[in-house]
Design an enzyme around this catalytic site. Structure first.
Site, PDB file in Angstrom:
ATOM      1  N   PHE A  27       5.969   3.007 -10.327  1.00 58.99           N
ATOM      2  CA  PHE A  27       5.996   3.866  -9.152  1.00 58.99           C
ATOM      3  C   PHE A  27       5.563   3.035  -7.951  1.00 58.99           C
ATOM      4  O   PHE A  27       4.431   2.571  -7.876  1.00 58.99           O
ATOM      5  CB  PHE A  27       5.074   5.074  -9.296  1.00 58.99           C
ATOM      6  CG  PHE A  27       5.141   5.993  -8.108  1.00 58.99           C
ATOM      7  CD1 PHE A  27       6.120   6.964  -8.026  1.00 58.99           C
ATOM      8  CD2 PHE A  27       4.254   5.856  -7.050  1.00 58.99           C
ATOM      9  CE1 PHE A  27       6.210   7.797  -6.923  1.00 58.99           C
ATOM     10  CE2 PHE A  27       4.327   6.686  -5.944  1.00 58.99           C
ATOM     11  CZ  PHE A  27       5.311   7.661  -5.866  1.00 58.99           C
ATOM     12  N   ASP A  71       1.749  -5.054  -7.410  1.00 59.86           N
ATOM     13  CA  ASP A  71       1.596  -3.837  -6.605  1.00 59.86           C
ATOM     14  C   ASP A  71       0.230  -3.244  -6.919  1.00 59.86           C
ATOM     15  O   ASP A  71       0.035  -2.604  -7.944  1.00 59.86           O
ATOM     16  CB  ASP A  71       2.719  -2.858  -6.947  1.00 59.86           C
ATOM     17  CG  ASP A  71       2.592  -1.527  -6.215  1.00 59.86           C
ATOM     18  OD1 ASP A  71       1.578  -1.316  -5.518  1.00 59.86           O
ATOM     19  OD2 ASP A  71       3.499  -0.691  -6.363  1.00 59.86           O
ATOM     20  N   LYS A  88      -3.401   2.422   0.588  1.00 62.75           N
ATOM     21  CA  LYS A  88      -4.315   3.518   0.273  1.00 62.75           C
ATOM     22  C   LYS A  88      -5.735   3.255   0.765  1.00 62.75           C
ATOM     23  O   LYS A  88      -6.062   3.553   1.898  1.00 62.75           O
ATOM     24  CB  LYS A  88      -4.258   3.849  -1.217  1.00 62.75           C
ATOM     25  CG  LYS A  88      -2.880   4.385  -1.633  1.00 62.75           C
ATOM     26  CD  LYS A  88      -2.904   5.038  -2.974  1.00 62.75           C
ATOM     27  CE  LYS A  88      -1.505   5.486  -3.404  1.00 62.75           C
ATOM     28  NZ  LYS A  88      -0.903   6.519  -2.548  1.00 62.75           N
TER      29      LYS A  88
END
Length: 408
Positions: free
Chosen positions: A139, A224, A253
């Site tokens: 994802f 990632d 984030k």
């Protein structure tokens, strides 16, 4: 008021989320409050974006101070905030250069563009032929390019045609990576732990094997770490658990301190050198406000105390979850304060469990229908972990199932 707020949002907002029926209006530390004054412990941290807790005073001070001076100019001009932010980011991660963006998906897109251009300009792959290897269950965001290499049917349904240029292999299988590499392979994009995939852990040594394989084949290893980075797993980077350095790194984030969308793609010198003025950009990427908050967030990580706390509290939480020994618990897994509790859907729905857990004062959300995510702010303490465990135990009691041996 709660019903009115939910009704209003449902009337005017696209139905792209299915929130729990709670209307939040205040946050402090690990706690959130709804409109009726009820307090909840945040065990999700906005998918790791609120790693420092809600309304952290140092981050709020950086935000308000900078907002009163200069917020956004675009990178058509230099600012006095961007350089110090990127210097600190590169020094902490050991990377040569960084390209600031906003969302994690934008940073992943930046990594893909860099890998393709590097593959053509540096490695010598024919134009429009560079390929990138990804893992099943990945994802990276919601753009059409990224969902184009997703293995989740819903993420792709109706959004094609897709970009192409990606090869998918099983996650955690280093032999499959080596077998998939061809002369046209430019990069391997991988999450050290698959977050949205269900807090899926690879075998020990996997990243080190991938590092060795990519080095031998002149393939970029791009990690990632949008969710796993910045102390979430008990180290500054999840890569640090295996003492490897990727060629490219994606962060986001927590980089915005839970206040702003801040992300970055970092890479070694020859990879970043493929970008020239006009190749890539973002109106808001690297703006002074974001840079000031990002720098303040990084300063909170410098001494390693938050990473160490994530390591200790994560172990306490995992041990406590395993000790519950409920028959519906298939597995408790994770690293640091990124933890997944997988439930047997034949016994307990993860969605229903999260709904009942909310009634016990704990907020989280299921992922992949069978896994309950526990990823509280990194500032959580032992007493708060114990409060959460008691609420989780109480939630299991509402399902009236007998006990069994502890989960693995």
């Amino acid at each position: 008021m709660t019903n009115a707020a939910i009704t209003l949002e449902q009337k005017y907002c696209a139905s792209n989320y299915q929130p729990l029926p709670v209307v939040l209006c205040k946050g402090q530390g690990v706690w959130l409050w709804d409109e009726e004054g009820r307090r909840y412990m945040d065990m999700m941290s906005a998918y790791s974006a609120v790693s420092f807790g809600h309304s952290h005073p140092q981050l709020i001070a950086a935000l308000t101070s900078q907002a009163q001076k200069l917020a956004v100019t675009s990178r058509a001009f230099y600012s006095d905030r961007l350089g110090p932010f990127l210097q600190t980011l590169c020094e902490l991660t050991g990377m040569a250069r960084a390209l600031p963006m906003n969302s994690g998906a934008e940073a992943v897109e930046t990594a893909l563009k860099a890998a393709r251009k590097w593959g053509h300009k540096v490695k010598g792959i024919a134009d429009n032929r560079a390929r990138i290897i990804v893992c099943k269950g990945n994802f990276g965001g919601r753009t059409t390019t990224i969902v184009g290499f997703s293995s989740e049917a819903q993420y792709r349904d109706g959004f094609g045609p897709f970009d192409g240029g990606f090869d998918t292999i099983p996650f955690g299988d280093a032999a499959a990576l080596e077998a998939a590499i061809t002369p046209e392979t430019a990069a391997f994009l991988v999450e050290p732990i698959q977050g949205e995939g269900g807090i899926v852990m690879p075998p020990d040594g996997y990243l080190k094997q991938c590092r060795d394989i990519c080095t031998r084949h002149n393939v970029l290893l791009i990690c990632d770490e949008v969710q796993t980075g910045l102390a979430r797993t008990g180290r500054l980077l999840a890569c640090d658990h295996e003492q490897i350095r990727p060629d490219g790194l994606v962060l986001g984030k927590a980089l915005g301190g839970g206040l702003l969308p801040v992300s970055a793609f970092l890479a070694r010198e020859d990879v970043m050198r493929v970008f020239t003025p006009g190749d890539h950009g973002s109106t808001f990427g690297g703006n002074p406000l974001a840079a000031a908050v990002g720098l303040a967030a990084l300063q909170l990580l410098r001494d390693g105390a938050l990473a160490a706390n994530a390591e200790r509290m994560g172990q306490r939480l995992r041990d406590g979850l395993r000790a519950i020994a409920h028959p519906a618990i298939r597995q408790v897994r994770g690293r640091g304060l990124l933890i997944g509790m997988e439930l047997d859907p034949a016994l307990i729905s993860a969605k229903l469990f999260c709904e009942r857990l909310m009634q016990e004062g704990i907020l989280s959300k299921e992922t992949h229908e069978t896994v309950v995510r526990f990823a509280p702010p990194l500032i959580i303490d032992a007493d708060q972990i114990d409060v959460a465990l008691q609420a989780i135990r109480q939630t299991f009691l509402t399902f009236t199932e007998p006990a069994r041996e502890p989960a693995l």
